[in-house]
Design a protein around this motif. Structure first.
Motif, mmCIF file in Angstrom:
data_model
loop_
_atom_site.group_PDB
_atom_site.id
_atom_site.type_symbol
_atom_site.label_atom_id
_atom_site.label_comp_id
_atom_site.label_asym_id
_atom_site.label_seq_id
_atom_site.Cartn_x
_atom_site.Cartn_y
_atom_site.Cartn_z
ATOM 1 N N ARG A 114 0.842 -1.207 0.000
ATOM 2 C CA ARG A 114 0.000 0.000 0.000
ATOM 3 C C ARG A 114 0.870 1.248 0.000
ATOM 4 O O ARG A 114 0.575 2.215 -0.694
ATOM 5 N N GLU B 104 -7.514 1.451 -4.472
ATOM 6 C CA GLU B 104 -6.552 0.875 -3.513
ATOM 7 C C GLU B 104 -7.209 0.724 -2.144
ATOM 8 O O GLU B 104 -7.080 -0.308 -1.494
ATOM 9 N N ALA C 32 -7.993 -2.781 -0.194
ATOM 10 C CA ALA C 32 -7.455 -3.010 1.155
ATOM 11 C C ALA C 32 -8.580 -3.344 2.138
ATOM 12 O O ALA C 32 -8.406 -4.195 3.014
ATOM 13 N N GLN D 25 -1.596 -5.033 -6.382
ATOM 14 C CA GLN D 25 -0.542 -4.026 -6.517
ATOM 15 C C GLN D 25 -0.118 -3.896 -7.976
ATOM 16 O O GLN D 25 0.045 -2.785 -8.481
#
Length: 111
Positions: free
Chosen positions: A37, A79, A83, A95
């Motif tokens: 991240r 993202e 997550a 990713q």
């Protein structure tokens, strides 16, 4: 116990209960700074700086910058969504997917 003390005690218990409930939903520091991240978000921050620099130097219009910022915001939201589905981290494949999207935006900067 006086009435004021009872009210203060009740208020304190309420605040502590709300704080405990809120912390169970919040991401831990490790989850926010998970290496994959962090890499994705560092790239987004770098691209943001590059876009601003291009506008300052007159090499990019504000309209183009707004469009690129919008794309970056969408990548950042994706993202976060990824997550939230994976316990606060993103997988290697996620990713790679996000990096490919960032590469597309990056290529548009400095053209």
């Amino acid at each position: 116990m006086s009435r004021t003390n009872k009210m203060l005690s009740a208020l304190l218990v309420s605040v502590l209960a709300l704080g405990a409930a809120g912390s169970s939903f919040a991401e831990t520091q490790w989850q926010k700074t998970h290496p994959r991240r962090t890499e994705v978000n560092d790239r987004l921050a770098n691209q943001n700086r590059r876009i601003h620099q291009e506008v300052r130097e007159g090499e990019m219009s504000k309209q183009k910058a707004a469009q690129l910022h919008k794309e970056d915001r969408q990548i950042r939201q994706e993202e976060r969504d990824m997550a939230s589905q994976n316990g606060g981290h993103i997988t290697k494949q996620e990713q790679r997917t996000l990096n490919q999207q960032e590469n597309g935006v990056s290529r548009q900067i400095g053209q």
